[in-house]
Design an enzyme around this catalytic site. Sequence first.
Site, mmCIF file in Angstrom:
data_model
loop_
_atom_site.group_PDB
_atom_site.id
_atom_site.type_symbol
_atom_site.label_atom_id
_atom_site.label_comp_id
_atom_site.label_asym_id
_atom_site.label_seq_id
_atom_site.Cartn_x
_atom_site.Cartn_y
_atom_site.Cartn_z
ATOM 1 N N LYS A 136 10.896 1.525 15.639
ATOM 2 C CA LYS A 136 9.788 1.800 16.556
ATOM 3 C C LYS A 136 10.334 2.316 17.885
ATOM 4 C CE LYS A 136 6.366 -1.513 14.818
ATOM 5 N NZ LYS A 136 5.389 -0.450 14.497
ATOM 6 N N GLU B 205 9.135 5.671 13.887
ATOM 7 C CA GLU B 205 7.860 5.843 14.576
ATOM 8 C C GLU B 205 8.067 5.964 16.082
ATOM 9 O OE1 GLU B 205 4.494 3.361 12.551
ATOM 10 O OE2 GLU B 205 6.218 2.038 12.830
ATOM 11 N N HIS C 187 0.810 -1.221 0.000
ATOM 12 C CA HIS C 187 0.000 0.000 0.000
ATOM 13 C C HIS C 187 0.842 1.270 0.000
ATOM 14 C CE1 HIS C 187 0.799 -0.009 4.357
ATOM 15 N NE2 HIS C 187 0.497 1.279 4.315
ATOM 16 N N HIS D 50 8.218 -2.151 1.744
ATOM 17 C CA HIS D 50 7.817 -0.737 1.749
ATOM 18 C C HIS D 50 8.949 0.193 1.297
ATOM 19 C CE1 HIS D 50 4.056 -1.792 3.421
ATOM 20 N NE2 HIS D 50 4.362 -1.743 4.701
#
Length: 459
Positions: A332, A209, A171, A233
């Site tokens: 993360k 993130e 995506h 990605h």
Amino acid sequence: MATTKKSAKTEAATLLILGASGDLASRLLMPGLGGLLTVQPDRRVQLIGAGVETYADAAWKDRVTAAMTKGDAKGPAVTDLLKHTSYLTADVTKAADWKQLLAACDSPPAIYFALPPAITAKACDALVGLLPDGARLALEKPFGTDEKSAHALNEKLATLAPEDHVFRVDHFLGTSGVLNILGTRFANRIIEPLLNNIHVASVEIVFDETLGLEGRARYYDHAGALVDMIQSHLLQTLAVAAMEPPAALEATDVRDLKALALRATKLWGDDPATASRRARYTAGTIDGRKLPSYVDEEGVNPANETETLAELKLEVRNNRWAGVPFTLRSGKGLGTNRHEIVFTFKAPAHVPERIRGSDRPNRLRLDLKTLEMTLELDVNGPGDPYTIDNVSLTAALNPGQLPAYGEVLAGVLEGDPMLAVRGDTAEDCWRLVDPVLKAWKAGRVPLEEYPAGSSGPWD
């Protein structure tokens, strides 16, 4: 930026979602479909959900309505979909159940496998000889678990449908941030001629993130940051950022050029140990929120040595980019969200004497989340005209009308695979990651640590 055709919008299409009761379908797929139908109210879609769970008709329609509401979907196309949608209980590893599902489709379906990879492979085995002409297959990443399994999956898919009817969905390729790379690069004469090894010193593609594990241990503790983010990605983003200019934004042109860029990509120095780094977060605080050490998160097995921060240094060995390091990083539990592509330019060949302070490089930043483009330049500073000041020129890039999954589903329903990952590039992504995973497993790269809320162990 959906490249839709009028006939494709108005002709009814069938979308069959396998695993329709799962999180992916309700959180991303159906809201994305709702966004597409809101923007294109003339489009008609027959939505069929399938799964091993049992749903009464009213319960299924309530589930679809809730997903559509989440995406603020509305309009005649949404109303029509909600009126006619249906759900069938089925085991897609059995041919008899496939026959039942396909018989319910009003037209050759676009089949979305919102399933774990192992179940998807078994479902494809059961589908052999049953798929009607014109049907399309959409599969969510990861595409295999290594280069060998990705190749085996591609061979299996080739027995079911031609390559342009197979949509491997990443995506990221449908996000406005990645799509804006195309316009920024190829529609600006002052940018595109500078993006090469004559002018560029380095390229970074970063997706950091502040979020921690967020209850994803079942998947993430076996994948880690490298497989979860970089393997598809960020490597797909690299392909868009590094590819040559296409003659047209058509599937064949774009996918051919992405494939050439990835085929030319190698680990920096051809050594997976020196070209990669890994780390995981320990306990810390992020914006006042306490985060436990990764190994203390529920569902985590410390013996897996799963990394929460991964970095990969690559080189695109072609005439345009040879010698320029491409650094891909994702982590993360970090102190700030950073989602950007950064082109750092080489220093000027000569700065006239008496000019002082020209010690910061020019940079072009493309923020993948805020959709801002920033150009960092040196200009005359205030007061002393011979002292240089570094300034940032920022412009807002326009978001698309559709959410990322709306863009992806538009391509699937219309048979336009431009935003889909082609089979050979899926294998190439694993070609780059496999040696790194082996080096990590062999202990050649230390698993470092960083406090949650920090910038990581290397900055």
